[in-house]
Motif scaffolding. Sequence first.
Motif, PDB file in Angstrom:
ATOM      1  N   PHE A  69      15.020  73.115  80.238  1.00  9.19           N
ATOM      2  CA  PHE A  69      14.573  72.292  79.123  1.00  9.19           C
ATOM      3  C   PHE A  69      14.170  73.195  77.964  1.00  9.19           C
ATOM      4  O   PHE A  69      13.578  74.263  78.170  1.00  9.19           O
ATOM      5  N   THR A  70      14.469  72.745  76.754  1.00 10.04           N
ATOM      6  CA  THR A  70      14.034  73.467  75.562  1.00 10.04           C
ATOM      7  C   THR A  70      13.377  72.502  74.593  1.00 10.04           C
ATOM      8  O   THR A  70      13.822  71.366  74.437  1.00 10.04           O
ATOM      9  N   ILE A  71      12.308  72.953  73.962  1.00  9.42           N
ATOM     10  CA  ILE A  71      11.712  72.219  72.846  1.00  9.42           C
ATOM     11  C   ILE A  71      11.100  73.261  71.915  1.00  9.42           C
ATOM     12  O   ILE A  71       9.990  73.751  72.135  1.00  9.42           O
ATOM     13  N   VAL A  72      11.872  73.633  70.921  1.00 11.47           N
ATOM     14  CA  VAL A  72      11.479  74.702  70.005  1.00 11.47           C
ATOM     15  C   VAL A  72      11.295  74.121  68.603  1.00 11.47           C
ATOM     16  O   VAL A  72      11.070  72.927  68.448  1.00 11.47           O
ATOM     17  N   MET A 101      15.259  69.159  73.932  1.00 14.66           N
ATOM     18  CA  MET A 101      14.360  68.090  73.528  1.00 14.66           C
ATOM     19  C   MET A 101      13.802  68.324  72.130  1.00 14.66           C
ATOM     20  O   MET A 101      12.965  67.566  71.650  1.00 14.66           O
ATOM     21  N   THR A 102      14.275  69.387  71.476  1.00 16.08           N
ATOM     22  CA  THR A 102      13.955  69.633  70.076  1.00 16.08           C
ATOM     23  C   THR A 102      14.618  68.560  69.222  1.00 16.08           C
ATOM     24  O   THR A 102      15.690  68.070  69.556  1.00 16.08           O
ATOM     25  N   THR A 103      14.012  68.210  68.108  1.00 17.73           N
ATOM     26  CA  THR A 103      14.713  67.392  67.123  1.00 17.73           C
ATOM     27  C   THR A 103      15.542  68.337  66.266  1.00 17.73           C
ATOM     28  O   THR A 103      15.004  69.174  65.549  1.00 17.73           O
ATOM     29  N   ALA A 126      18.016  65.375  74.073  1.00 17.11           N
ATOM     30  CA  ALA A 126      17.012  64.371  74.435  1.00 17.11           C
ATOM     31  C   ALA A 126      15.739  64.538  73.615  1.00 17.11           C
ATOM     32  O   ALA A 126      14.670  64.854  74.162  1.00 17.11           O
ATOM     33  N   PRO A 127      15.824  64.342  72.289  1.00 15.13           N
ATOM     34  CA  PRO A 127      14.611  64.439  71.472  1.00 15.13           C
ATOM     35  C   PRO A 127      13.615  63.352  71.852  1.00 15.13           C
ATOM     36  O   PRO A 127      13.982  62.340  72.464  1.00 15.13           O
ATOM     37  N   VAL A 128      12.372  63.575  71.484  1.00 14.59           N
ATOM     38  CA  VAL A 128      11.294  62.678  71.919  1.00 14.59           C
ATOM     39  C   VAL A 128      10.482  62.180  70.732  1.00 14.59           C
ATOM     40  O   VAL A 128      10.488  62.760  69.646  1.00 14.59           O
TER      41      VAL A 128
END
Length: 299
Positions: A69-72, A101-103, A126-128
């Motif tokens: 998973f990535t969210i940067v 999950m980054t936009t 899969a952005p949140v």
Amino acid sequence: MIHISNTDTRIGWIGTGVMGQWMCRHLMDHGFRTSVTNRTKAKAQPLIDLGATWKETPEEVAAVSDVVFTIVGFPKDVEEVYLGETGILKGAQPGSMVVDMTTTSPSLARRIHSQAKAMGVHAVDAPVSGGDVGARNATLSIMVGGDKDAVDALTPLFEIMGTQIVHQGPSGSGQHTKMCNQIVIAGTMIGMCESLLYGERAGLDLEVMLSSITGGAAACWSLSNLAPRILKNEFDTGFFVEHFVKDMGIALEEAGRMNLALPGLALVNQLYQAVLAHGGARMGTQALMQALKQLNNVA
């Protein structure tokens, strides 16, 4: 396709900021063995203290993970994390899954999907939505784009982090949906802040006023969660202004490609640019109130 199991599935996590640290922690709390990396190790230290294994690069994380998973922060960060010299796709094994999950931009999501697919790796965007509160409470809305079999396999993990998980369509669809979300929020934020300015100028008790309108047709997440922060002059937590400006820029760019005029979004973007100009990049999005106060010469 990988069968998700907290005894066998190895998780990789890249990006342990305001939201990522909580999202990763929820997976760890469910027993998943986790490897992490982050630009600044100190921000990953709480997860390391809970048992996560530190890795120096995204490539190293991917090499020992079944699902990464990535969210940067920004599209350039996503590109570096996935496609750089020590990026995820350098270490990802065939059959593994990667979830951004980054936009970020829909076109970048599709490019990552295409390059991953050529390697036998399943890529999902899969952005949140839900901010730091949603991340902490595992109540995020997760907008998913990608191949259905990969999305179905990942859903048990999404359900640990969020309560609203919707497969929007093929690669890039999650990011397009997030743009729709951000366009709505942009309009909501200016409406919320102007409402508070109006109520204050009219001499209302703002807490009493909010107790009425949060239960009526104006009810929304921002009004319930961010308006109380504004009343307490809390502007340093939440979703960072610089990230919201990035999102609005992506939406305006994509709209331009589709020959759409979005004047409301353009106006809110200009106001947030003023927040940036006054040093508010790392404030929460509710800091829009400060720009509107300056515009109206309100102390």
